[in-house]
Scaffold this active site. Structure first.
Site, short mmCIF file in Angstrom:
data_model
loop_
_atom_site.label_atom_id
_atom_site.label_comp_id
_atom_site.label_asym_id
_atom_site.label_seq_id
_atom_site.Cartn_x
_atom_site.Cartn_y
_atom_site.Cartn_z
N LYS A 245 78.54 11.06 74.48
CA LYS A 245 77.52 10.83 73.44
C LYS A 245 77.72 11.77 72.26
CE LYS A 245 73.21 10.46 75.06
NZ LYS A 245 72.97 9.59 73.99
N MET B 49 75.69 23.26 68.02
CA MET B 49 75.69 22.07 67.15
C MET B 49 75.48 22.43 65.68
SD MET B 49 73.69 19.36 69.60
CE MET B 49 72.86 20.45 70.75
N ASP C 298 80.40 13.37 80.72
CA ASP C 298 80.20 13.50 79.27
C ASP C 298 81.51 13.86 78.60
OD1 ASP C 298 77.58 12.90 79.10
OD2 ASP C 298 76.87 14.96 78.83
N1 SAH Z 1 75.07 21.68 77.67
C1 SAH Z 1 76.06 22.28 76.80
C2 SAH Z 1 75.70 22.12 75.33
C3 SAH Z 1 75.76 20.69 74.86
S1 SAH Z 1 75.34 20.55 73.18
C4 SAH Z 1 76.23 23.74 77.17
O1 SAH Z 1 75.43 24.28 77.94
O2 SAH Z 1 77.19 24.34 76.71
C5 SAH Z 1 76.93 20.45 72.42
C6 SAH Z 1 77.24 21.74 71.67
O3 SAH Z 1 77.60 22.76 72.59
C7 SAH Z 1 78.44 21.63 70.73
O4 SAH Z 1 78.06 21.08 69.48
C8 SAH Z 1 78.80 23.09 70.59
O5 SAH Z 1 77.92 23.76 69.73
C9 SAH Z 1 78.56 23.61 71.99
N2 SAH Z 1 79.77 23.59 72.83
C10 SAH Z 1 79.99 22.87 73.93
N3 SAH Z 1 81.19 23.16 74.47
C11 SAH Z 1 81.74 24.10 73.66
C12 SAH Z 1 82.96 24.83 73.68
N4 SAH Z 1 83.86 24.67 74.63
N5 SAH Z 1 83.17 25.72 72.68
C13 SAH Z 1 82.26 25.94 71.72
N6 SAH Z 1 81.10 25.28 71.66
C14 SAH Z 1 80.84 24.37 72.61
#
Ligand code: SAH
Length: 257
Positions: A56, A168, A35
């Site tokens: 995505k 998000m 991803d």
């Molecule tokens: N599965 C992922 C979340 C995916 S949804 C998890 O467990 O972290 C995508 C959202 O995750 C982004 O819009 C943001 O809100 C958050 N996100 C993912 N990576 C991030 C990062 N390094 N720093 C801050 N927010 C992050």
């Protein structure tokens, strides 16, 4: 390992936050489907594998979910060891549950491997304790973005007394703020907005519920970012000198400790 799909969490970005199990799966993978929130630095653990990008990101060109499903199925049926590598944890807003079910319905063996989810990592990297005795007795992870436009119970979230971690949310700051205010959350509730958590380019913006949208705008907050909302979001700012918009955290009484 063969004819198996591993749904693996790559953590929030810092490659040192990968689990040992994720590293083992990567080492043995023939195919890695990655991803776009995954830090490509973790690919050092799978030099042999064929790497396929299937990002995505919201609003960008994306690979349809059905295509990702079919690709995983095709490689697994060829007897390949497939690693589906997702940012954070595969089962926190990561479709891990859906993908596992879809594959198992087709008799493909699936193993899920936890990753450190961005909300937990972001808070910790900013010295915010999401639960804190006497201050926050729980934490709630929610997404501001839904595909079916279903509504969250904002009143319950506003009044639940737990720390809120919102994923998000960057494009919906105004709506989040308004819903929480309408739900009865205090105007001066501390907010931390953490961008690129755990990466060298991590940035944090401290604010409060009233000022969060304006402060994020001046800060030029960008995705990926998480929002931490609740009394604990002021905790590190307390030690460092508070910006004007942040109300000091009431320290827990020694009785509560
Ligand atoms: N599965 C992922 C979340 C995916 S949804 C998890 O467990 O972290 C995508 C959202 O995750 C982004 O819009 C943001 O809100 C958050 N996100 C993912 N990576 C991030 C990062 N390094 N720093 C801050 N927010 C992050």
């Amino acid at each position: 390992m063969s004819a198996k799909v591993w749904l693996v969490g790559a953590g929030p970005g810092d490659p040192e936050l990968l689990t040992l199990k994720a590293v083992r799966a990567l080492r043995e993978a023939d195919v890695v489907m990655i991803d776009d929130l995954v830090n490509p630095a973790v690919l050092e653990h799978c030099p042999r594998a064929r790497v396929i990008a299937v990002g995505k990101r919201g609003g960008c060109r994306s690979t349809p979910q059905a295509f990702i499903h079919r690709l995983m199925l095709r490689y697994a049926r060829q007897g390949k060891c497939v690693v589906r590598l997702k940012g954070g944890d595969p089962c926190i807003f990561g479709r891990g549950g859906e993908e596992a079910q879809w594959l198992r319905e087709r008799q493909i063996e699936v193993e899920l491997v936890n990753g450190i989810t961005a909300g937990l990592a972001g808070a910790t990297q900013c010295d915010i304790s999401l639960t804190l005795r006497g201050v926050a007795r729980g934490v709630t992870l929610v997404t501001a973005h839904t595909q079916d436009d279903s509504e969250l119970n904002w009143r319950a979230l506003s009044q639940g007394g737990t720390t809120l971690v919102i994923y998000m949310g960057v494009a919906k700051l105004g709506e989040i703020r308004q819903q929480l205010l309408d739900g009865g959350m205090a105007l001066d509730t501390p907010v931390a907005m953490i961008e690129n958590a755990s990466m060298p380019c991590q940035r944090e913006c401290r604010s409060n519920l009233t000022a969060m949208q304006e402060d994020a705008y001046s800060f030029q907050l960008k995705s990926p970012a998480i929002l931490v909302i609740g009394a604990v979001a002021a905790s590190a700012a307390l030690q460092q000198g508070l910006p004007a918009s942040v109300t000091p955290l009431p320290l827990p009484s020694s009785a509560a400790l």
